[in-house]
Design an enzyme around this catalytic site. Structure first.
Site, PDB file in Angstrom:
ATOM      1  N   PRO A  58      11.279  21.019 -22.294  1.00  0.00           N
ATOM      2  CA  PRO A  58      12.874  21.518 -22.277  1.00  0.00           C
ATOM      3  C   PRO A  58      12.780  23.031 -22.729  1.00  0.00           C
ATOM      4  O   PRO A  58      11.994  23.231 -23.274  1.00  0.00           O
ATOM      5  CB  PRO A  58      13.347  20.605 -22.988  1.00  0.00           C
ATOM      6  CG  PRO A  58      12.489  19.444 -23.531  1.00  0.00           C
ATOM      7  CD  PRO A  58      11.310  19.946 -23.376  1.00  0.00           C
ATOM      8  N   GLY A  59      13.731  23.642 -21.864  1.00  0.00           N
ATOM      9  CA  GLY A  59      14.023  24.899 -22.252  1.00  0.00           C
ATOM     10  C   GLY A  59      13.101  25.933 -21.737  1.00  0.00           C
ATOM     11  O   GLY A  59      13.102  27.053 -22.493  1.00  0.00           O
ATOM     12  N   THR A  60      12.299  25.670 -20.998  1.00  0.00           N
ATOM     13  CA  THR A  60      11.237  26.665 -20.584  1.00  0.00           C
ATOM     14  C   THR A  60      11.602  27.670 -19.333  1.00  0.00           C
ATOM     15  O   THR A  60      10.864  28.423 -19.014  1.00  0.00           O
ATOM     16  CB  THR A  60       9.945  26.183 -20.279  1.00  0.00           C
ATOM     17  OG1 THR A  60       9.966  24.963 -19.557  1.00  0.00           O
ATOM     18  CG2 THR A  60       9.126  25.616 -21.775  1.00  0.00           C
ATOM     19  N   GLY A  61      12.691  27.324 -18.889  1.00  0.00           N
ATOM     20  CA  GLY A  61      13.122  28.135 -17.902  1.00  0.00           C
ATOM     21  C   GLY A  61      13.077  27.549 -16.364  1.00  0.00           C
ATOM     22  O   GLY A  61      13.234  28.075 -15.550  1.00  0.00           O
ATOM     23  N   LYS A  62      13.016  26.061 -16.262  1.00  0.00           N
ATOM     24  CA  LYS A  62      12.838  25.657 -14.848  1.00  0.00           C
ATOM     25  C   LYS A  62      14.087  25.730 -13.999  1.00  0.00           C
ATOM     26  O   LYS A  62      13.991  26.029 -12.898  1.00  0.00           O
ATOM     27  CB  LYS A  62      12.343  23.932 -15.138  1.00  0.00           C
ATOM     28  CG  LYS A  62      11.309  24.059 -15.732  1.00  0.00           C
ATOM     29  CD  LYS A  62      10.706  22.333 -16.015  1.00  0.00           C
ATOM     30  CE  LYS A  62      11.681  21.568 -16.882  1.00  0.00           C
ATOM     31  NZ  LYS A  62      11.519  22.066 -18.294  1.00  0.00           N
ATOM     32  N   HIS A  90       4.329  25.196 -55.405  1.00  0.00           N
ATOM     33  CA  HIS A  90       4.034  24.394 -54.022  1.00  0.00           C
ATOM     34  C   HIS A  90       4.000  25.333 -53.021  1.00  0.00           C
ATOM     35  O   HIS A  90       2.806  25.455 -52.328  1.00  0.00           O
ATOM     36  CB  HIS A  90       5.141  23.291 -53.926  1.00  0.00           C
ATOM     37  CG  HIS A  90       4.875  22.546 -52.591  1.00  0.00           C
ATOM     38  ND1 HIS A  90       4.627  21.306 -52.603  1.00  0.00           N
ATOM     39  CD2 HIS A  90       5.034  22.931 -51.372  1.00  0.00           C
ATOM     40  CE1 HIS A  90       4.380  20.693 -51.424  1.00  0.00           C
ATOM     41  NE2 HIS A  90       4.593  21.809 -50.503  1.00  0.00           N
ATOM     42  N   GLU A  91       4.698  26.387 -52.779  1.00  0.00           N
ATOM     43  CA  GLU A  91       4.533  27.238 -51.624  1.00  0.00           C
ATOM     44  C   GLU A  91       3.322  28.220 -51.848  1.00  0.00           C
ATOM     45  O   GLU A  91       2.803  28.598 -50.914  1.00  0.00           O
ATOM     46  CB  GLU A  91       5.948  28.030 -51.661  1.00  0.00           C
ATOM     47  CG  GLU A  91       7.035  27.214 -51.202  1.00  0.00           C
ATOM     48  CD  GLU A  91       6.945  26.491 -49.918  1.00  0.00           C
ATOM     49  OE1 GLU A  91       6.037  26.594 -49.068  1.00  0.00           O
ATOM     50  OE2 GLU A  91       7.638  24.982 -49.949  1.00  0.00           O
ATOM     51  N   HIS A  97       0.467  26.562 -50.867  1.00  0.00           N
ATOM     52  CA  HIS A  97       0.081  26.624 -49.419  1.00  0.00           C
ATOM     53  C   HIS A  97      -0.587  28.108 -49.011  1.00  0.00           C
ATOM     54  O   HIS A  97      -1.522  28.183 -48.227  1.00  0.00           O
ATOM     55  CB  HIS A  97       1.470  26.509 -48.491  1.00  0.00           C
ATOM     56  CG  HIS A  97       1.954  25.080 -48.493  1.00  0.00           C
ATOM     57  ND1 HIS A  97       0.851  24.012 -48.138  1.00  0.00           N
ATOM     58  CD2 HIS A  97       2.954  24.556 -48.775  1.00  0.00           C
ATOM     59  CE1 HIS A  97       1.714  22.801 -47.964  1.00  0.00           C
ATOM     60  NE2 HIS A  97       2.913  23.171 -48.609  1.00  0.00           N
ATOM     61  N   ASP A 147       4.384  17.795 -45.275  1.00  0.00           N
ATOM     62  CA  ASP A 147       3.067  18.524 -45.080  1.00  0.00           C
ATOM     63  C   ASP A 147       2.211  17.102 -44.939  1.00  0.00           C
ATOM     64  O   ASP A 147       1.068  17.183 -43.936  1.00  0.00           O
ATOM     65  CB  ASP A 147       2.422  18.784 -46.615  1.00  0.00           C
ATOM     66  CG  ASP A 147       3.388  20.047 -46.905  1.00  0.00           C
ATOM     67  OD1 ASP A 147       3.987  20.669 -46.057  1.00  0.00           O
ATOM     68  OD2 ASP A 147       3.467  20.408 -48.191  1.00  0.00           O
TER      69      ASP A 147
HETATM   70  P1  ADP Z   1      14.922  23.989 -18.642  1.00  0.00           P
HETATM   71  O1  ADP Z   1      15.565  23.870 -17.330  1.00  0.00           O
HETATM   72  O2  ADP Z   1      13.437  24.262 -18.387  1.00  0.00           O
HETATM   73  O3  ADP Z   1      15.412  22.887 -19.599  1.00  0.00           O
HETATM   74  P2  ADP Z   1      16.677  26.353 -18.555  1.00  0.00           P
HETATM   75  O4  ADP Z   1      16.075  26.822 -17.327  1.00  0.00           O
HETATM   76  O5  ADP Z   1      17.930  25.632 -18.456  1.00  0.00           O
HETATM   77  O6  ADP Z   1      15.429  25.341 -19.177  1.00  0.00           O
HETATM   78  O7  ADP Z   1      16.712  27.232 -19.733  1.00  0.00           O
HETATM   79  C1  ADP Z   1      17.618  27.182 -20.736  1.00  0.00           C
HETATM   80  C2  ADP Z   1      17.921  28.554 -21.079  1.00  0.00           C
HETATM   81  O8  ADP Z   1      16.680  29.081 -21.977  1.00  0.00           O
HETATM   82  C3  ADP Z   1      18.269  29.649 -20.277  1.00  0.00           C
HETATM   83  O9  ADP Z   1      19.693  29.580 -19.779  1.00  0.00           O
HETATM   84  C4  ADP Z   1      17.844  31.030 -20.740  1.00  0.00           C
HETATM   85  O10 ADP Z   1      18.939  31.613 -21.356  1.00  0.00           O
HETATM   86  C5  ADP Z   1      16.583  30.533 -21.634  1.00  0.00           C
HETATM   87  N1  ADP Z   1      15.250  30.613 -21.037  1.00  0.00           N
HETATM   88  C6  ADP Z   1      14.598  29.738 -20.673  1.00  0.00           C
HETATM   89  N2  ADP Z   1      13.381  30.183 -20.186  1.00  0.00           N
HETATM   90  C7  ADP Z   1      13.493  31.688 -20.147  1.00  0.00           C
HETATM   91  C8  ADP Z   1      12.774  32.651 -19.705  1.00  0.00           C
HETATM   92  N3  ADP Z   1      11.439  32.424 -19.199  1.00  0.00           N
HETATM   93  N4  ADP Z   1      13.266  33.835 -19.624  1.00  0.00           N
HETATM   94  C9  ADP Z   1      14.522  34.204 -20.041  1.00  0.00           C
HETATM   95  N5  ADP Z   1      15.193  33.275 -20.479  1.00  0.00           N
HETATM   96  C10 ADP Z   1      14.893  31.919 -20.532  1.00  0.00           C
HETATM   97 ZN    ZN Z   2       4.651  22.032 -48.522  1.00  0.00          ZN
END
Ligand code: ADP
Ligand code: ZN
Length: 607
Positions: free
Chosen positions: A210-214, A429-430, A433, A506
């Site tokens: 998720p969130g990779t820009g698909k 602890h820190e 590490h 950890d």
């Molecule tokens: P997905 O569909 O993979 O879950 P999104 O396309 O909805 O992800 O991306 C969510 C937000 O994250 C976008 O609106 C953008 O702001 C940011 N984002 C994600 N990937 C990129 C990228 N490769 N370049 C620029 N912004 C990105």
């Molecule tokens: Zn620790």
């Protein structure tokens, strides 16, 4: 696209109801309503009429068969009275100066009467009806449009506008962009392809966490090709009503074919494309929807200009049917960005805000290892918010670094007060590490160590940074990592001779790594290269399921324990051997609360 045609049948009910209400309305409400439009006529006795005649106080008078209507001299008040046999009445009235009139109180013309009592209410009711049905449609967004007997798809259509997204907005992801550029080229110039006889893939599956820009990539393809963009989410297909999903698919493709060339984007396709398990009583609704989708995809010829892009983050759960050649036959991985990708994404988003000129994006990208594009966008925005909070006009390096920590570990807990003893334990602890990481040559250097509590519950943490991209990890490296993870607890043991609850995270991570070594990476002699567990959820947390007998499982558990034990012992020894440095560094951290990797190395390397 969402235009609603008013279907006939249910409207008839509507009209009947309106008619019934109208009838009631006419009998009950109309008389009083019409009264409002006429002057108020007060009833008086005949004596009053005679007295007013006497006093020459009558303006107009109208004598009807059964009543007399009259006004006072100034035509201010209207009166009526019954008719009494009175032969000299006309004479006396004439003498008093009253004017005879045929129409003091105007009878409403039959036409106006009709308008008021029939047409106006009908118009009002139709207006109310329209208003209500529009409200319903708006609220439902077409979802429960079942009520009106339709199953329109609520695919949003985006025609290329000035705010359109193109490839330059999507940073990193070069392979995916390259792959999709071909689609753009095809949409620009389909003849080039059809003249050779090549046909475009009908469907392309974007796969990644998720969130990779698909979604962005799909929009960018539409933006670059200057074609309409239809988008719908798989979960929207499978809505409340049985039978709606399939009709939505039909409708979506009907719209798309009308607008071809165009892009149809189906987000979360796994919601409809999940493996059909063949069991009875499965999700019929979903299967119908999926079947309809497949039928539509099979139905159109290769080169009609409708390109279907779909996205999923659980490709392993997809049914093989949609993945067959001729359907989604191209799969484009959209992975988490690497170091360079992260830097580019940060820069793209930093363009939208005011940033100090000497911000070092590469360091930020290094610190944010493992972050997705969406998280990076979030980090930049958090930094901007922090700058505003601090009353600055631009974002600095410090803002960005702090916001990474916010995104990773939560906000600083300003008022959490650790006891002195606790603070000492957390410091050790820190440092444990960090020291273990620094002493084992293969571990990544430390970026920052802090003992300021965070809202996530962390009392302190050591931020490591990677110094480049790692694609492979050796057995030794994993072991060192486990040793580093156990070193926090090891430091507590070495110094205080007791243990605390502070090491739970950890422990979890160390166990996961050790288990993967044996069950997935084939790093034990006994099991050699046999897979004992499968990753079921590659992009969402990497859950695994065991695929071995209970006996083997017991053996795996034993080995996991041994690996962690061994590394724990190793880190205890490492810290004991460097006890003076450990004390020195822990004291330094205790006093400063936050130290950088540089400061750490300075103290470590000082003689
Ligand atoms: P997905 O569909 O993979 O879950 P999104 O396309 O909805 O992800 O991306 C969510 C937000 O994250 C976008 O609106 C953008 O702001 C940011 N984002 C994600 N990937 C990129 C990228 N490769 N370049 C620029 N912004 C990105
Ligand atoms: Zn620790």
């Amino acid at each position: 696209m969402n235009e609603v045609k008013t279907p006939k049948k249910p409207m008839i009910f509507y009209y009947i109801i309106v008619l019934i209400i109208l009838l009631l309305f006419n009998f009950l409400a109309m008389p009083s309503m019409l009264g409002l439009l006429q002057p108020r006529v007060s009833e008086v006795d005949y004596g009053t009429f005679m007295r007013m005649t006497e006093e020459k106080n009558i303006g107009y008078v109208q004598i009807q068969d059964n009543q007399i209507i009259f006004t006072d001299k100034n035509t201010e008040n209207f009166y009526k009275t019954g008719v009494i046999d009175d032969p000299r009445r006309a004479e006396r009235l004439y003498e008093s100066g009253a004017k005879f009139s045929q129409q003091i109180v105007k009878e409403m013309s039959p036409f106006v009467n009709f308008l008021l009592s029939w047409v106006l209410p009908i118009l009002i009711f139709i207006g109310i009806g329209q208003f209500i049905s529009r409200q319903i449609m708006k609220k439902a967004g077409g979802q429960n449009s079942m009520m009106f007997g339709m199953g329109k798809s609520n695919a949003k259509i985006y025609v290329k506008s000035t705010s359109g997204i193109d490839f330059s907005d999507v940073a990193g992801e070069d392979e995916a962009k390259e792959n999709l550029a071909e689609i753009v080229d095809y949409l620009h110039n389909p003849k080039k392809y059809s003249s050779i006889g090549a046909s475009m893939p009908k469907g392309i599956l974007l796969v990644g966490p998720p969130g990779t820009g698909k979604t962005m990539l799909a929009k960018a393809v539409a933006g670059e090709s200057n074609v309409p963009f239809f988008s719908i989410s798989g979960s929207e297909f499978v809505e409340m009503f049985v039978g709606m999903g399939a009709s939505k698919v039909r409708d979506l493709f009907k719209q798309a074919k009308e607008k071809a060339p165009c892009i149809v984007f189906i987000d979360e396709i796994d919601a409809i494309g999940k493996k059909r398990d063949g069991q009875y009583g499965g999700n019929d609704e979903r299967e119908q929807t999926l079947n309809q989708l497949l039928t539509e995809m099979d139905g159109f010829e290769g080169n009609n200009g409708v390109i279907i892009l779909a996205a999923t983050n659980r490709p392993e759960s997809l049914d093989p049917a949609p993945l067959r050649p001729g359907r989604f036959d191209r799969r484009v991985p959209v992975e988490l960005p690497d170091l360079k990708g992260r830097e580019e994404i940060l820069k793209v988003h930093a363009k939208k805000i005011k940033v100090d000129s000497n911000v070092d994006y590469s360091t930020i990208a290094r610190m944010a290892s493992g972050a997705s594009g969406a998280e990076l966008a979030n980090i930049v925005n958090e930094a901007a918010l922090r700058a505003v909070r601090e009353g600055r006009a631009y974002v600095t390096q410090e803002d960005l670094e702090e916001s990474i920590e916010v995104v990773i570990a939560g906000y600083q807990k300003k008022n959490a007060i650790l006891s002195d003893k606790e603070k000492q334990i957390v410091s050790y602890h820190e440092i444990g590490h960090a020291l273990a990481a620094a002493l084992q040559t293969h571990s990544a250097p430390v970026q920052k160590i802090t003992i300021i509590p965070r809202t996530s519950g962390a009392l302190g943490y050591t931020m490591q940074i990677e110094d480049g991209n790692h694609y492979l990890m050796s057995k030794e490296e994993i072991e060192n990592k486990i040793a580093t993870l156990t070193a926090g607890r090891a430091a507590e043991e070495v110094v205080f001779g007791s243990v605390t609850t502070g090491a739970s995270n950890d422990i979890e991570q160390a166990t996961k790594l050790a288990r993967a070594m044996i069950a997935r990476y084939g790093m034990s002699e006994e099991f050699d290269m046999v897979a004992m567990e499968n990753v079921t959820n590659q992009y969402l947390g990497g859950d695994t399921s065991l695929s071995c007998s209970a006996e083997t499982q017991t053996k795996i558990d034993e080995k996991v324990v041994n690996i962690v034990k061994e590394q724990h012992k190793k880190s205890v020894k490492l810290l004991e051997d460097n006890r003076t440095k450990l004390d020195e560094l822990a004291k330094y951290l205790y006093e400063k609360e936050t130290i950088t990797g540089e400061e750490f190395m300075n103290v470590l390397n000082a003689e």
